[in-house]
Design a protein around this motif. Sequence first.
Motif, PDB file in Angstrom:
ATOM      1  N   PRO A  28      18.094  -1.944  -2.564  1.00  0.00           N
ATOM      2  CA  PRO A  28      17.112  -2.898  -3.111  1.00  0.00           C
ATOM      3  C   PRO A  28      15.672  -2.553  -2.733  1.00  0.00           C
ATOM      4  O   PRO A  28      14.752  -3.259  -3.112  1.00  0.00           O
ATOM      5  CB  PRO A  28      17.540  -4.218  -2.463  1.00  0.00           C
ATOM      6  N   PHE A  29      15.488  -1.480  -1.956  1.00  0.00           N
ATOM      7  CA  PHE A  29      14.159  -1.125  -1.484  1.00  0.00           C
ATOM      8  C   PHE A  29      13.454  -0.193  -2.477  1.00  0.00           C
ATOM      9  O   PHE A  29      14.105   0.401  -3.341  1.00  0.00           O
ATOM     10  CB  PHE A  29      14.246  -0.453  -0.113  1.00  0.00           C
ATOM     11  N   PRO A  30      12.125  -0.028  -2.342  1.00  0.00           N
ATOM     12  CA  PRO A  30      11.389   0.841  -3.287  1.00  0.00           C
ATOM     13  C   PRO A  30      11.929   2.264  -3.305  1.00  0.00           C
ATOM     14  O   PRO A  30      12.154   2.870  -2.254  1.00  0.00           O
ATOM     15  CB  PRO A  30       9.950   0.801  -2.757  1.00  0.00           C
ATOM     16  N   ALA A  31      12.138   2.788  -4.513  1.00  0.00           N
ATOM     17  CA  ALA A  31      12.632   4.164  -4.660  1.00  0.00           C
ATOM     18  C   ALA A  31      11.485   5.138  -4.436  1.00  0.00           C
ATOM     19  O   ALA A  31      10.331   4.838  -4.737  1.00  0.00           O
ATOM     20  CB  ALA A  31      13.213   4.361  -6.050  1.00  0.00           C
ATOM     21  N   ALA A  87      -2.900  -5.161  -2.998  1.00  0.00           N
ATOM     22  CA  ALA A  87      -2.724  -4.044  -2.061  1.00  0.00           C
ATOM     23  C   ALA A  87      -2.144  -2.816  -2.734  1.00  0.00           C
ATOM     24  O   ALA A  87      -2.498  -1.683  -2.397  1.00  0.00           O
ATOM     25  CB  ALA A  87      -1.828  -4.473  -0.900  1.00  0.00           C
ATOM     26  N   SER A  88      -1.262  -2.990  -3.714  1.00  0.00           N
ATOM     27  CA  SER A  88      -0.718  -1.828  -4.424  1.00  0.00           C
ATOM     28  C   SER A  88      -1.753  -1.232  -5.375  1.00  0.00           C
ATOM     29  O   SER A  88      -1.771  -0.019  -5.598  1.00  0.00           O
ATOM     30  CB  SER A  88       0.562  -2.196  -5.180  1.00  0.00           C
ATOM     31  N   PRO A 143       2.410   8.093  -4.186  1.00  0.00           N
ATOM     32  CA  PRO A 143       1.041   8.484  -4.544  1.00  0.00           C
ATOM     33  C   PRO A 143       0.286   7.265  -5.056  1.00  0.00           C
ATOM     34  O   PRO A 143       0.912   6.301  -5.512  1.00  0.00           O
ATOM     35  CB  PRO A 143       1.252   9.520  -5.664  1.00  0.00           C
ATOM     36  N   PRO A 144      -1.043   7.277  -4.982  1.00  0.00           N
ATOM     37  CA  PRO A 144      -1.806   6.096  -5.419  1.00  0.00           C
ATOM     38  C   PRO A 144      -1.686   5.858  -6.923  1.00  0.00           C
ATOM     39  O   PRO A 144      -1.392   6.765  -7.687  1.00  0.00           O
ATOM     40  CB  PRO A 144      -3.251   6.458  -5.044  1.00  0.00           C
ATOM     41  N   GLN A 145      -1.924   4.617  -7.321  1.00  0.00           N
ATOM     42  CA  GLN A 145      -2.018   4.301  -8.747  1.00  0.00           C
ATOM     43  C   GLN A 145      -3.167   5.104  -9.353  1.00  0.00           C
ATOM     44  O   GLN A 145      -4.223   5.251  -8.720  1.00  0.00           O
ATOM     45  CB  GLN A 145      -2.320   2.811  -8.931  1.00  0.00           C
ATOM     46  N   PRO A 146      -2.990   5.653 -10.582  1.00  0.00           N
ATOM     47  CA  PRO A 146      -4.104   6.395 -11.197  1.00  0.00           C
ATOM     48  C   PRO A 146      -5.392   5.581 -11.254  1.00  0.00           C
ATOM     49  O   PRO A 146      -6.458   6.061 -10.947  1.00  0.00           O
ATOM     50  CB  PRO A 146      -3.577   6.715 -12.606  1.00  0.00           C
ATOM     51  N   LEU A 147      -5.256   4.303 -11.643  1.00  0.00           N
ATOM     52  CA  LEU A 147      -6.401   3.389 -11.670  1.00  0.00           C
ATOM     53  C   LEU A 147      -5.932   2.023 -11.188  1.00  0.00           C
ATOM     54  O   LEU A 147      -4.773   1.651 -11.412  1.00  0.00           O
ATOM     55  CB  LEU A 147      -6.967   3.269 -13.092  1.00  0.00           C
ATOM     56  N   ARG A 182       0.836  -1.211   0.000  1.00  0.00           N
ATOM     57  CA  ARG A 182       0.000   0.000   0.000  1.00  0.00           C
ATOM     58  C   ARG A 182       0.863   1.250   0.000  1.00  0.00           C
ATOM     59  O   ARG A 182       0.648   2.188  -0.754  1.00  0.00           O
ATOM     60  CB  ARG A 182      -0.864   0.060   1.262  1.00  0.00           C
ATOM     61  N   LYS A 183       1.853   1.229   0.886  1.00  0.00           N
ATOM     62  CA  LYS A 183       2.671   2.407   1.109  1.00  0.00           C
ATOM     63  C   LYS A 183       3.519   2.745  -0.116  1.00  0.00           C
ATOM     64  O   LYS A 183       3.626   3.901  -0.518  1.00  0.00           O
ATOM     65  CB  LYS A 183       3.555   2.157   2.326  1.00  0.00           C
ATOM     66  N   TYR A 184       4.133   1.720  -0.697  1.00  0.00           N
ATOM     67  CA  TYR A 184       4.976   1.917  -1.885  1.00  0.00           C
ATOM     68  C   TYR A 184       4.276   1.300  -3.095  1.00  0.00           C
ATOM     69  O   TYR A 184       4.738   0.314  -3.669  1.00  0.00           O
ATOM     70  CB  TYR A 184       6.347   1.271  -1.679  1.00  0.00           C
ATOM     71  N   SER A 185       3.145   1.884  -3.493  1.00  0.00           N
ATOM     72  CA  SER A 185       2.312   1.261  -4.519  1.00  0.00           C
ATOM     73  C   SER A 185       2.965   1.234  -5.899  1.00  0.00           C
ATOM     74  O   SER A 185       2.508   0.523  -6.790  1.00  0.00           O
ATOM     75  CB  SER A 185       0.949   1.969  -4.605  1.00  0.00           C
ATOM     76  N   ASN A 186       4.049   1.998  -6.101  1.00  0.00           N
ATOM     77  CA  ASN A 186       4.776   1.944  -7.371  1.00  0.00           C
ATOM     78  C   ASN A 186       6.004   1.046  -7.286  1.00  0.00           C
ATOM     79  O   ASN A 186       6.738   0.905  -8.264  1.00  0.00           O
ATOM     80  CB  ASN A 186       5.221   3.360  -7.790  1.00  0.00           C
ATOM     81  N   GLY A 187       6.251   0.464  -6.130  1.00  0.00           N
ATOM     82  CA  GLY A 187       7.401  -0.427  -5.985  1.00  0.00           C
ATOM     83  C   GLY A 187       7.168  -1.738  -6.717  1.00  0.00           C
ATOM     84  O   GLY A 187       6.038  -2.175  -6.920  1.00  0.00           O
ATOM     85  N   THR A 188       8.266  -2.404  -7.114  1.00  0.00           N
ATOM     86  CA  THR A 188       8.143  -3.711  -7.763  1.00  0.00           C
ATOM     87  C   THR A 188       7.951  -4.790  -6.704  1.00  0.00           C
ATOM     88  O   THR A 188       8.223  -4.582  -5.514  1.00  0.00           O
ATOM     89  CB  THR A 188       9.409  -4.043  -8.572  1.00  0.00           C
ATOM     90  N   PHE A 189       7.501  -5.955  -7.155  1.00  0.00           N
ATOM     91  CA  PHE A 189       7.315  -7.074  -6.237  1.00  0.00           C
ATOM     92  C   PHE A 189       8.632  -7.434  -5.559  1.00  0.00           C
ATOM     93  O   PHE A 189       8.677  -7.703  -4.353  1.00  0.00           O
ATOM     94  CB  PHE A 189       6.760  -8.289  -6.994  1.00  0.00           C
ATOM     95  N   GLU A 190       9.711  -7.416  -6.328  1.00  0.00           N
ATOM     96  CA  GLU A 190      11.019  -7.773  -5.786  1.00  0.00           C
ATOM     97  C   GLU A 190      11.462  -6.778  -4.705  1.00  0.00           C
ATOM     98  O   GLU A 190      12.028  -7.173  -3.680  1.00  0.00           O
ATOM     99  CB  GLU A 190      12.060  -7.837  -6.909  1.00  0.00           C
ATOM    100  N   GLU A 191      11.212  -5.491  -4.936  1.00  0.00           N
ATOM    101  CA  GLU A 191      11.577  -4.473  -3.946  1.00  0.00           C
ATOM    102  C   GLU A 191      10.783  -4.635  -2.650  1.00  0.00           C
ATOM    103  O   GLU A 191      11.330  -4.564  -1.542  1.00  0.00           O
ATOM    104  CB  GLU A 191      11.344  -3.074  -4.517  1.00  0.00           C
ATOM    105  N   ILE A 192       9.477  -4.866  -2.802  1.00  0.00           N
ATOM    106  CA  ILE A 192       8.634  -5.063  -1.618  1.00  0.00           C
ATOM    107  C   ILE A 192       9.057  -6.331  -0.877  1.00  0.00           C
ATOM    108  O   ILE A 192       9.159  -6.351   0.356  1.00  0.00           O
ATOM    109  CB  ILE A 192       7.144  -5.144  -2.020  1.00  0.00           C
ATOM    110  N   ALA A 193       9.310  -7.405  -1.631  1.00  0.00           N
ATOM    111  CA  ALA A 193       9.697  -8.675  -1.014  1.00  0.00           C
ATOM    112  C   ALA A 193      10.997  -8.532  -0.226  1.00  0.00           C
ATOM    113  O   ALA A 193      11.137  -9.076   0.884  1.00  0.00           O
ATOM    114  CB  ALA A 193       9.849  -9.755  -2.088  1.00  0.00           C
TER     115      ALA A 193
END
Length: 454
Positions: A101-104, A164-165, A129-133, A50-61
Motif C-alpha cells: 500500500p506504500f508509494p511505488a 509538499a509534493s 524525482p521532483p514534479q516537472p512543474l 516531499r520524498k515520494y512526490s509521485n505517490g497518491t494521497f492514500e499511499e502517503i496516508a
Amino acid sequence: MRAALALLPLLAAAQALHRGKAYVREKVCQEYRILGKENFRTLTIIANSRKYSNGTFEEIAHLVREMVSLAETCCAHGADPSCYDAGSTALSEKSCGAGSPFPAHPGTAECCSHEGLERKLCLAALRHPPQPLPRYLQPSDKELCHAFRLDPREFADRFLYEYASSYSQAPLPVLLASTTTFLSMVSTCCISPAPTACFLKEKLERKTLSLLTLTSNRICSRFSAYGKDKFSFSSLASLAQKIPTAPFEDLLPLAEDAAEVSSQCCDSMAEDCMQKKLLEHTAKVCAALSARDGRFAGCCEGKNLMENHFCILAMPPAPAAKLPEPPEPTNKELCAKEGALHATRFLFELARRHPSLPEAVLAKLYDSSGKIRGECCSSKDPSACWDTKRQRIAAELFPFLEKADQLCGQYNKLPFLEFKKSPAQLEQLLEQRASFASSCCLPDSPPLLCASKV
C-alpha cells in the motif's frame, strides 16, 4: 517566519528519515517525545510527501499511519527495546510485499533484494524525482473554508500532501513555514466575522514566504538535476541572455555565488538559510547590474529583496545584441589546466548571442563540451581530435542553435495559435515543436523533462 517554525526540533528526525537513519530508535523516539504525536505526524506527512512526490494521497496516508503508530507504540515508556527494530522490519517487509500500500518507486525492487538493516536503509533512501512543474492550485477562499469546515483534519492532511509534493524541492524549513502559516491563515480566517478582509491581510503577510517557496523550489530543482558546476553555468547563461552586454568577468562571480547559495541551503536544516543567503545574493546582483541595464534597475527598485529576486528570475531574455563573432578557444587552451573555464567562456558567448536559446539546449551543450574535452584531451593526438570535432560542430551544431533560438524566439513573441501557424514550422514537426516550445522555451522550464525533449 520564525513563529511558523515551532516544529523545527523535529527537522533533524525528518532529515534522518531521508538519509536512511530512520531506524535509529533513540533518535526517532527523542523527537517523538519532544513534539508529541500530532506535530510528529504533521512533519511525517510533509517529509514523505516531499520524498515520494509521485505517490497518491492514500499511499502517503497509509505510510504515515504506519510510521506514527510505530513511534507511538515503541517510544512509549517501558516499551521493549526490540519493539522498534521488529516493527521497522515488518514495515520494510510490507513495502516489499505484493500489492504494497506504500508509494511505488523504481528502486524498490533493488532494495527488496537485500535483507535486514541494509534493506531498510535502502528503502529509506529512496526518493521520487521532483514534479516537472508544481501542480498545486490554491482554491478560492470560499472553497477553502467549505473544505475546512467539512473536516479540518482531512483538509489539513490533503493540503500538506498536495503542497509538499508539488514543492518537494523547496528546503524543508521553507516548506514547513509555508504550510504552517497557510493552515494558520485558513483556521483563523474561516471563523472570522470578516473572512475576505482577513484573507487579504494574511495573504499580504505571507507574500514573501510564498515567493520564497516558489523560487527556492525552482532553484533547488535545478540544483538537484544539475549539480553545483552545471547549475553555475545555467545561472551564467541565464544572466548572459538577460543582459548580453555584460562581460563574462562580471557575470561569472554572480553565477558562482548563486550555485554556492544552492549548495549551502537546498538541504540545510537551518531555518533562515535560504531566505538569508538568497537575499544577500539578490543584493549582489542588483549592485553589479542595476547601473548596466534598465530592466535590472527596475527590478531592484523595490524595498522587498524577495520580490526583487522574483522579478529578476522572471525577466525574459533581452533582444539579440549586435556582437562580433566570439573568438574560439584554441586546442591548447581547451586541454590546459583552465580548459573548463575556456569552454565555459565560449558557451557564455554563444548564450548571449542566442538570447532565446532554451536552458535545456544550453545544458546539453555544457554536458557535450565536457565529454568532448575528455575525449580529445586524453587522446593520442588531441589536435587532430579537436579539428575533427570543430568541423562537425560548424556543420551541425551552429545551424541547430540558430533554429532552436528562432523557434523559442517566435514562441516567446507570438500568441500560441499564431506560433503554430508560423511558416518556420514544418507540417510533420508541428506538434513536436509546439510541445517542446510550450514546455521548454520558458524560463521556469522543468530541467529533467526538457533534457529528454532536446
